[in-house]
Design a protein around this motif. Structure first.
Motif, PDB file in Angstrom:
ATOM      1  N   ARG A 161      -8.483 -11.258  -0.983  1.00 44.65           N
ATOM      2  CA  ARG A 161      -8.984  -9.909  -0.688  1.00 44.65           C
ATOM      3  C   ARG A 161      -9.914  -9.420  -1.787  1.00 44.65           C
ATOM      4  O   ARG A 161     -10.936  -8.783  -1.513  1.00 44.65           O
ATOM      5  CB  ARG A 161      -7.813  -8.929  -0.546  1.00 44.65           C
ATOM      6  N   LEU A 162      -9.588  -9.742  -3.029  1.00 41.17           N
ATOM      7  CA  LEU A 162     -10.447  -9.336  -4.142  1.00 41.17           C
ATOM      8  C   LEU A 162     -11.754 -10.132  -4.141  1.00 41.17           C
ATOM      9  O   LEU A 162     -12.803  -9.604  -4.501  1.00 41.17           O
ATOM     10  CB  LEU A 162      -9.704  -9.516  -5.468  1.00 41.17           C
ATOM     11  N   GLU A 163     -11.679 -11.390  -3.722  1.00 41.20           N
ATOM     12  CA  GLU A 163     -12.899 -12.194  -3.621  1.00 41.20           C
ATOM     13  C   GLU A 163     -13.870 -11.591  -2.605  1.00 41.20           C
ATOM     14  O   GLU A 163     -15.091 -11.581  -2.821  1.00 41.20           O
ATOM     15  CB  GLU A 163     -12.552 -13.628  -3.217  1.00 41.20           C
ATOM     16  N   LYS A 164     -13.342 -11.094  -1.509  1.00 44.70           N
ATOM     17  CA  LYS A 164     -14.187 -10.496  -0.471  1.00 44.70           C
ATOM     18  C   LYS A 164     -14.707  -9.122  -0.885  1.00 44.70           C
ATOM     19  O   LYS A 164     -15.749  -8.672  -0.401  1.00 44.70           O
ATOM     20  CB  LYS A 164     -13.393 -10.368   0.835  1.00 44.70           C
ATOM     21  N   ASP A 165     -13.972  -8.440  -1.748  1.00 38.54           N
ATOM     22  CA  ASP A 165     -14.354  -7.094  -2.181  1.00 38.54           C
ATOM     23  C   ASP A 165     -14.256  -7.022  -3.709  1.00 38.54           C
ATOM     24  O   ASP A 165     -13.367  -6.384  -4.264  1.00 38.54           O
ATOM     25  CB  ASP A 165     -13.420  -6.068  -1.526  1.00 38.54           C
ATOM     26  N   GLY A 220       0.814  -1.206   0.000  1.00 33.29           N
ATOM     27  CA  GLY A 220       0.000   0.000   0.000  1.00 33.29           C
ATOM     28  C   GLY A 220       0.848   1.256   0.000  1.00 33.29           C
ATOM     29  O   GLY A 220       0.556   2.226  -0.718  1.00 33.29           O
ATOM     30  N   ILE A 221       1.905   1.244   0.800  1.00 35.18           N
ATOM     31  CA  ILE A 221       2.827   2.393   0.828  1.00 35.18           C
ATOM     32  C   ILE A 221       3.541   2.521  -0.511  1.00 35.18           C
ATOM     33  O   ILE A 221       3.722   3.625  -1.041  1.00 35.18           O
ATOM     34  CB  ILE A 221       3.842   2.232   1.977  1.00 35.18           C
ATOM     35  N   HIS A 222       3.941   1.386  -1.055  1.00 32.11           N
ATOM     36  CA  HIS A 222       4.605   1.398  -2.364  1.00 32.11           C
ATOM     37  C   HIS A 222       3.698   1.993  -3.427  1.00 32.11           C
ATOM     38  O   HIS A 222       4.138   2.786  -4.271  1.00 32.11           O
ATOM     39  CB  HIS A 222       5.019  -0.025  -2.755  1.00 32.11           C
ATOM     40  N   GLN A 261     -15.541  -5.493  -6.077  1.00 29.79           N
ATOM     41  CA  GLN A 261     -15.633  -4.235  -6.821  1.00 29.79           C
ATOM     42  C   GLN A 261     -14.482  -3.284  -6.489  1.00 29.79           C
ATOM     43  O   GLN A 261     -14.530  -2.107  -6.848  1.00 29.79           O
ATOM     44  CB  GLN A 261     -16.975  -3.557  -6.514  1.00 29.79           C
ATOM     45  N   ASN A 262     -13.462  -3.802  -5.806  1.00 27.55           N
ATOM     46  CA  ASN A 262     -12.329  -2.972  -5.403  1.00 27.55           C
ATOM     47  C   ASN A 262     -11.396  -2.771  -6.598  1.00 27.55           C
ATOM     48  O   ASN A 262     -10.486  -3.565  -6.850  1.00 27.55           O
ATOM     49  CB  ASN A 262     -11.581  -3.636  -4.247  1.00 27.55           C
ATOM     50  N   LEU A 263     -11.639  -1.693  -7.322  1.00 26.86           N
ATOM     51  CA  LEU A 263     -10.892  -1.443  -8.552  1.00 26.86           C
ATOM     52  C   LEU A 263      -9.417  -1.181  -8.285  1.00 26.86           C
ATOM     53  O   LEU A 263      -8.551  -1.626  -9.058  1.00 26.86           O
ATOM     54  CB  LEU A 263     -11.517  -0.257  -9.290  1.00 26.86           C
ATOM     55  N   LEU A 264      -9.110  -0.475  -7.197  1.00 25.53           N
ATOM     56  CA  LEU A 264      -7.710  -0.182  -6.885  1.00 25.53           C
ATOM     57  C   LEU A 264      -6.938  -1.474  -6.613  1.00 25.53           C
ATOM     58  O   LEU A 264      -5.796  -1.634  -7.060  1.00 25.53           O
ATOM     59  CB  LEU A 264      -7.621   0.750  -5.674  1.00 25.53           C
ATOM     60  N   LEU A 265      -7.560  -2.400  -5.888  1.00 27.02           N
ATOM     61  CA  LEU A 265      -6.911  -3.686  -5.624  1.00 27.02           C
ATOM     62  C   LEU A 265      -6.737  -4.468  -6.913  1.00 27.02           C
ATOM     63  O   LEU A 265      -5.695  -5.091  -7.135  1.00 27.02           O
ATOM     64  CB  LEU A 265      -7.742  -4.485  -4.616  1.00 27.02           C
ATOM     65  N   ALA A 266      -7.732  -4.426  -7.776  1.00 20.18           N
ATOM     66  CA  ALA A 266      -7.629  -5.117  -9.063  1.00 20.18           C
ATOM     67  C   ALA A 266      -6.476  -4.565  -9.893  1.00 20.18           C
ATOM     68  O   ALA A 266      -5.726  -5.315 -10.528  1.00 20.18           O
ATOM     69  CB  ALA A 266      -8.943  -4.995  -9.832  1.00 20.18           C
ATOM     70  N   GLN A 267      -6.328  -3.253  -9.888  1.00 15.87           N
ATOM     71  CA  GLN A 267      -5.227  -2.628 -10.633  1.00 15.87           C
ATOM     72  C   GLN A 267      -3.878  -3.025 -10.039  1.00 15.87           C
ATOM     73  O   GLN A 267      -2.900  -3.234 -10.775  1.00 15.87           O
ATOM     74  CB  GLN A 267      -5.397  -1.110 -10.619  1.00 15.87           C
ATOM     75  N   GLN A 268      -3.826  -3.125  -8.724  1.00 15.65           N
ATOM     76  CA  GLN A 268      -2.596  -3.559  -8.059  1.00 15.65           C
ATOM     77  C   GLN A 268      -2.253  -4.990  -8.476  1.00 15.65           C
ATOM     78  O   GLN A 268      -1.104  -5.293  -8.809  1.00 15.65           O
ATOM     79  CB  GLN A 268      -2.785  -3.475  -6.549  1.00 15.65           C
ATOM     80  N   ILE A 269      -3.250  -5.867  -8.463  1.00 18.90           N
ATOM     81  CA  ILE A 269      -3.032  -7.266  -8.852  1.00 18.90           C
ATOM     82  C   ILE A 269      -2.565  -7.344 -10.294  1.00 18.90           C
ATOM     83  O   ILE A 269      -1.639  -8.093 -10.624  1.00 18.90           O
ATOM     84  CB  ILE A 269      -4.319  -8.075  -8.652  1.00 18.90           C
ATOM     85  N   MET A 270      -3.193  -6.584 -11.152  1.00 14.33           N
ATOM     86  CA  MET A 270      -2.815  -6.618 -12.566  1.00 14.33           C
ATOM     87  C   MET A 270      -1.380  -6.139 -12.758  1.00 14.33           C
ATOM     88  O   MET A 270      -0.596  -6.740 -13.503  1.00 14.33           O
ATOM     89  CB  MET A 270      -3.775  -5.757 -13.379  1.00 14.33           C
TER      90      MET A 270
END
Length: 432
Positions: free
Chosen positions: A231-235, A183-185, A237-246
């Motif tokens: 974490r994405l499974e639980k949320d 997250g800090i990164h 619609q978390n677009l920021l997390l999806a972008q991080q994963i990608m």
């Protein structure tokens, strides 16, 4: 003109000096005022001659006894205590002076409340002094966090230093979870991206930050799947997390996982681009989910920016149609790909040749061997356009024989329509 310039310069200095003089709060007690004036003159003389250790004595008295004398004692205090720290070889005394630099900033905040002006400078000194001190890392990181809190950002030049402190705090003190570090990164990466968009050269801090992250060996495919995926499974619609994963999936070549596909689906649905739609369709094709791949490819076709990109999509559509048994549609898409991009000619007509080769059982009528085998001649022609010699040899081996043509009253060189979905008019030839 030169005289006027000199006079103008002197006037500026005098005005500035007068303005500064108005901010001095000398003690009302005459004895205290006299001592304050004496020590103020003494410590500044020591500072100017770079006798920083000697300067600390008078400065300390001023900071203790007349803390609201003038902001200059705090500005100069940083210079003096830092100079004294550099001048001494005694480790314990050096730390005393370094701590004093940080304390001077705290006192300046207390008496002048203008933290936004200097908080990044304090963070800079905190990194220089405390980066190798396990017990002081929390304090050093805290100053950078405070800089973000006060100003909403930090100077991009300090980004690597900040992340290096986070890295050390994580490794030595277990101060963060893996996800918190990322997250800090991401916060730092966003800062650098924004600065770059404004024309700032951030290549060095960007490279250093990424090198630090890689050195931590924090991210791999297992981490993406087992930590970020749930974490994405639980949320979902978390677009920021999806972008991080990608981002991490691409960077660490983890493109075959369901986690990557799930993130990609969310991103492509929210803000589709040619690349996201193309890669999403490719994953569906790899999973043999051709019914899912087709509409995504059709969307990618509308997002393509040039004929070359359109040709790539048309060729992928040809594959989808072929796998779904839609041979005529597959041929049409392959031909369109070849038309849009000449570099696709060989692949496109090789595919068409293979479609024809695989159509014998579908198209044979059983009444004329010449007509049944004519699909192989059509395949040969397609392979010839593709420049595929192996395909041509394979197709020619399945041509009708001279005897078969003779038996049907036909001869090489005459023409015939293959019929069926192939629908090609070919010139009869024999395999022998």
């Amino acid at each position: 003109m030169k005289v006027k310039s000199v006079l103008a310069g002197l006037l500026t200095i005098l005005v500035a000096g007068f303005a500064q003089a108005q901010n001095w709060n000398w003690p009302a007690d005459e004895a205290m005022e006299a001592k304050a004036r004496e020590l103020n003159a003494a410590y500044t003389d020591y500072m100017k001659s770079e006798q920083f250790v000697e300067a600390t004595q008078g400065l300390h008295w001023l900071l203790t006894n007349v803390p609201d004398l003038n902001e200059s004692i705090y500005i100069n205090g940083v210079t003096i205590y830092n100079g004294a720290a550099n001048a001494t070889s005694d480790a314990a005394q050096k730390r005393v002076y370094q701590d004093s630099v940080m304390t001077v900033y705290d006192l300046r905040k207390k008496h002048y409340d203008n933290e936004s002006r200097w908080i990044e400078n304090k963070a800079y000194y905190g990194y220089q002094y405390y980066r190798d001190d396990k017990a002081k890392l929390a304090e050093a990181v805290g100053v950078y966090d405070r800089a973000f809190e006060v100003n909403g950002t930090i100077n991009p030049a300090y980004a690597a230093a900040y992340f290096d402190l986070v890295r050390r705090h994580y490794l030595l003190n277990k101060a963060y979870s893996d996800v918190e570090v990322l997250g800090i990164h991401d916060k730092i990466s966003q800062l650098l991206d924004e600065a770059e968009a404004q024309g700032v050269d951030v290549s060095t801090p960007k490279s250093n930050v990424e090198a630090l992250l890689v050195a931590m060996e924090l991210i791999n495919c297992e981490f993406i799947d087992n930590t970020l995926g749930p974490r994405l499974e639980k949320d979902p619609q978390n677009l920021l997390l999806a972008q991080q994963i990608m981002k991490y999936s691409i960077q660490y070549k983890c493109l075959s996982s369901q986690t990557f596909l799930t993130a990609l689906e969310l991103i492509d649905s929210d803000n589709p681009t040619f690349s996201t739609s193309q890669v999403r369709a490719m994953r569906y094709m790899q999973n043999r989910e051709y019914d899912k791949a087709q509409p995504v490819l059709e969307k990618a076709l509308t997002l393509a920016e040039n004929d070359k990109q359109k040709a790539e999509v048309q060729f992928d559509l040809a594959k989808v149609h072929a796998q779904s048994g839609r041979k005529s549609a597959a041929r049409a898409s392959a031909q369109e790909a070849a038309k849009l991009d000449p570099d696709k000619m060989s692949d496109a007509y090789t595919m068409i040749g293979q479609l024809y080769m695989g159509s014998f059982n579908d198209c044979k009528g059983g009444e004329s061997r010449a007509k049944d085998y004519s699909v192989y001649i059509a395949a040969y022609n397609a392979f010839q356009r593709a420049g595929n010699n192996e395909g041509m040899r394979d197709a020619r081996a399945r041509f009708p024989s001279k005897e078969e043509l003779f038996t049907e009253g036909l001869q090489a060189g005459s023409t015939m329509n293959t019929g069926c979905w192939v629908g090609e008019t070919v010139t009869l030839a024999t395999r022998d």
